[in-house]
Write an enzyme that holds these catalytic residues in place. Sequence first.
Site, PDB file in Angstrom:
ATOM      1  N   TYR A 164       0.827  -1.221   0.000  1.00 13.93           N
ATOM      2  CA  TYR A 164       0.000   0.000   0.000  1.00 13.93           C
ATOM      3  C   TYR A 164       0.864   1.275   0.000  1.00 13.93           C
ATOM      4  CZ  TYR A 164      -2.999   3.583   2.187  1.00 13.93           C
ATOM      5  OH  TYR A 164      -3.657   4.742   2.511  1.00 13.93           O
ATOM      6  N   ASP A 193      12.675 -12.003  -2.084  1.00 17.93           N
ATOM      7  CA  ASP A 193      12.504 -11.821  -0.641  1.00 17.93           C
ATOM      8  C   ASP A 193      13.755 -11.112  -0.108  1.00 17.93           C
ATOM      9  OD1 ASP A 193      10.738 -13.609   1.708  1.00 17.93           O
ATOM     10  OD2 ASP A 193      12.511 -12.463   2.288  1.00 17.93           O
ATOM     11  N   SER A 209       2.890  -6.259   9.364  1.00 16.28           N
ATOM     12  CA  SER A 209       2.484  -5.105  10.172  1.00 16.28           C
ATOM     13  C   SER A 209       1.082  -5.218  10.779  1.00 16.28           C
ATOM     14  CB  SER A 209       2.603  -3.821   9.339  1.00 16.28           C
ATOM     15  OG  SER A 209       1.879  -3.945   8.138  1.00 16.28           O
ATOM     16  N   TYR A 265       4.653  -6.327  17.170  1.00 10.83           N
ATOM     17  CA  TYR A 265       4.934  -5.561  15.955  1.00 10.83           C
ATOM     18  C   TYR A 265       5.843  -4.361  16.281  1.00 10.83           C
ATOM     19  CZ  TYR A 265       3.921  -2.024  12.363  1.00 10.83           C
ATOM     20  OH  TYR A 265       4.022  -1.044  11.421  1.00 10.83           O
ATOM     21  N   ASN A 310      -1.405   5.891  11.419  1.00  7.96           N
ATOM     22  CA  ASN A 310      -2.253   5.310  10.371  1.00  7.96           C
ATOM     23  C   ASN A 310      -2.103   5.997   9.028  1.00  7.96           C
ATOM     24  OD1 ASN A 310      -3.773   3.572  12.310  1.00  7.96           O
ATOM     25  ND2 ASN A 310      -4.243   5.593  13.144  1.00  7.96           N
ATOM     26  N   GLY A 367      -6.133  -2.163  26.142  1.00  4.05           N
ATOM     27  CA  GLY A 367      -4.923  -1.464  25.714  1.00  4.05           C
ATOM     28  C   GLY A 367      -5.137  -0.437  24.624  1.00  4.05           C
TER      29      GLY A 367
HETATM   30  N1  LIG Z   1      -0.177   1.056   6.970  1.00  4.64           N
HETATM   31  C1  LIG Z   1       0.085   1.831   8.022  1.00  4.64           C
HETATM   32  O1  LIG Z   1      -0.813   2.530   8.533  1.00  4.64           O
HETATM   33  C2  LIG Z   1       1.481   1.880   8.591  1.00  4.64           C
HETATM   34  C3  LIG Z   1       1.718   2.682   9.732  1.00  4.64           C
HETATM   35  C4  LIG Z   1       3.020   2.757  10.237  1.00  4.64           C
HETATM   36  C5  LIG Z   1       4.054   2.061   9.629  1.00  4.64           C
HETATM   37  N2  LIG Z   1       3.792   1.279   8.548  1.00  4.64           N
HETATM   38  C6  LIG Z   1       4.913   0.549   7.918  1.00  4.64           C
HETATM   39  O2  LIG Z   1       4.932   0.849   6.546  1.00  4.64           O
HETATM   40  C7  LIG Z   1       5.363  -0.279   5.792  1.00  4.64           C
HETATM   41  C8  LIG Z   1       4.373  -0.574   4.695  1.00  4.64           C
HETATM   42  O3  LIG Z   1       3.070  -0.778   5.234  1.00  4.64           O
HETATM   43  P1  LIG Z   1       1.836  -1.134   4.289  1.00  4.64           P
HETATM   44  O4  LIG Z   1       0.601  -0.801   5.033  1.00  4.64           O
HETATM   45  O5  LIG Z   1       2.078  -0.561   2.949  1.00  4.64           O
HETATM   46  O6  LIG Z   1       1.970  -2.719   4.259  1.00  4.64           O
HETATM   47  P2  LIG Z   1       1.754  -3.730   3.031  1.00  4.64           P
HETATM   48  O7  LIG Z   1       1.554  -5.068   3.650  1.00  4.64           O
HETATM   49  O8  LIG Z   1       0.708  -3.227   2.121  1.00  4.64           O
HETATM   50  O9  LIG Z   1       3.158  -3.675   2.295  1.00  4.64           O
HETATM   51  C9  LIG Z   1       4.284  -4.414   2.711  1.00  4.64           C
HETATM   52  C10 LIG Z   1       4.906  -5.028   1.473  1.00  4.64           C
HETATM   53  O10 LIG Z   1       6.092  -5.722   1.838  1.00  4.64           O
HETATM   54  C11 LIG Z   1       6.115  -6.952   1.108  1.00  4.64           C
HETATM   55  N3  LIG Z   1       6.966  -7.855   1.913  1.00  4.64           N
HETATM   56  C12 LIG Z   1       6.742  -8.309   3.170  1.00  4.64           C
HETATM   57  N4  LIG Z   1       7.758  -9.091   3.573  1.00  4.64           N
HETATM   58  C13 LIG Z   1       8.650  -9.132   2.550  1.00  4.64           C
HETATM   59  C14 LIG Z   1       9.919  -9.756   2.366  1.00  4.64           C
HETATM   60  N5  LIG Z   1      10.457 -10.512   3.324  1.00  4.64           N
HETATM   61  N6  LIG Z   1      10.568  -9.561   1.201  1.00  4.64           N
HETATM   62  C15 LIG Z   1      10.034  -8.793   0.213  1.00  4.64           C
HETATM   63  N7  LIG Z   1       8.832  -8.182   0.327  1.00  4.64           N
HETATM   64  C16 LIG Z   1       8.152  -8.347   1.488  1.00  4.64           C
HETATM   65  C17 LIG Z   1       4.672  -7.381   1.013  1.00  4.64           C
HETATM   66  O11 LIG Z   1       4.434  -8.271  -0.068  1.00  4.64           O
HETATM   67  C18 LIG Z   1       3.972  -6.037   0.782  1.00  4.64           C
HETATM   68  O12 LIG Z   1       3.878  -5.720  -0.582  1.00  4.64           O
HETATM   69  C19 LIG Z   1       5.541  -1.413   6.792  1.00  4.64           C
HETATM   70  O13 LIG Z   1       6.908  -1.507   7.094  1.00  4.64           O
HETATM   71  C20 LIG Z   1       4.747  -0.960   7.999  1.00  4.64           C
HETATM   72  O14 LIG Z   1       5.287  -1.479   9.189  1.00  4.64           O
HETATM   73  C21 LIG Z   1       2.535   1.165   8.021  1.00  4.64           C
END
Ligand SMILES: NC(=O)c1ccc[n+]([C@@H]2O[C@H](COP(=O)([O-])OP(=O)(O)OC[C@H]3O[C@@H](n4cnc5c(N)ncnc54)[C@H](O)[C@@H]3O)[C@@H](O)[C@H]2O)c1
Length: 325
Positions: A11, A51, A77, A141, A170, A280
């Site tokens: 995303y 990966d 996440s 997490y 978020n 929590g």
């Molecule tokens: N969505 C939120 O509100 C939010 C808030 C704070 C932090 N984050 C951080 O932002 C980042 C992205 O979040 P998101 O919501 O887009 O998540 P998401 O799940 O949509 O995207 C994560 C991507 O990483 C890929 N991925 C996971 N493990 C992998 C690996 N070992 N090798 C290669 N690719 C891998 C997944 O296929 C996915 O496309 C994350 O690190 C998350 O912790 C997100």
Amino acid sequence: MNILITGGAGYIGSVVTEECVSAGHRTFVVDNLVKGHREMVHEDAVFFEADIADSAAMETILRDNRIDAVIHMAAYSLVGESMTDPSAYYHKNVVSGLSLLDAMKNCGVKRLIFSSTAAVYGEPEKQPITEDAAHTPTNTYGETKLAFEKMLKWFDKAYGIKYTSLRYFNAAGASERCGEMHDPETHLVPLLLDVAEGKSPKAKVFGDDYPTPDGTCIRDYIHVQDLAKAHVLALEKQGDESRIYNLGSGGGYSVKEVVEMTAKVTGCDIPVEIVERRAGDPAVLVASSDRIHDELGWTPQRAELHTIIRTAWEWRQSHAKAHAS
Ligand SMILES: NC(=O)c1ccc[n+]([C@@H]2O[C@H](COP(=O)([O-])OP(=O)(O)OC[C@H]3O[C@@H](n4cnc5c(N)ncnc54)[C@H](O)[C@@H]3O)[C@@H](O)[C@H]2O)c1
């Protein structure tokens, strides 16, 4: 710059990829597609299905493409899942992250932007949360993201890998081509849009007796394009000192406000059921952006709730139409 984005089919990563491309950087994406969507990756970015734990593949990608910097977004996440399966979260967010850092070290890549989380703070009393708040994560997490940040500190000291860690709550909203498609979905805005679309009958509101003006919890929502700009800005302005920044609105919106705005934007009824508070869940969680504003000049440009929900809704509709045709 030649920039590699891990998790660039996810995303936020897909919007960061768009932002890198439009800023004129040569943009490369690594994603194993465990959660991501190949079609979300911008056509001008080079995509590798791999990966981050695959050191040989990562070293080849870093070397062959002369990568200058990595934006690391690949992670697991889901807070709830992290509590029932901590092993998976330590493996994915810490062990696989370490493999990525080793590959960078071996290839001489010295710049990293890390997509961290405000979950590293746990539930501080003082709001908005500043970077010097104590680190007491209340879920696995947040703990695994903090563990990775701690590794970064020592990789900087020993190997000179400079990092900028961005902590936020978020992400919400959409760009024209990329929006939120998690499975399972746990975030409020897409869950409310599911109700608007008739995919689910009602939304649950966890408690309406909090000490907030309307009794529901107040949370921080950042437009995904503002987040993307922050990642690219942090990289473009990265100096010789590693930094940690919060990205937040400073104010936040209550769950009730988000429900009402979703009804207004979509023109649909959003029935809700008030249920017990979740264990929590603090009344207010909002991050302060003062430091990144003062040091890098970042200010969210799409902070209004109306804009956040409207863009998410418009993306959903255009995405559904594209898939139907
Ligand atoms: N969505 C939120 O509100 C939010 C808030 C704070 C932090 N984050 C951080 O932002 C980042 C992205 O979040 P998101 O919501 O887009 O998540 P998401 O799940 O949509 O995207 C994560 C991507 O990483 C890929 N991925 C996971 N493990 C992998 C690996 N070992 N090798 C290669 N690719 C891998 C997944 O296929 C996915 O496309 C994350 O690190 C998350 O912790 C997100």
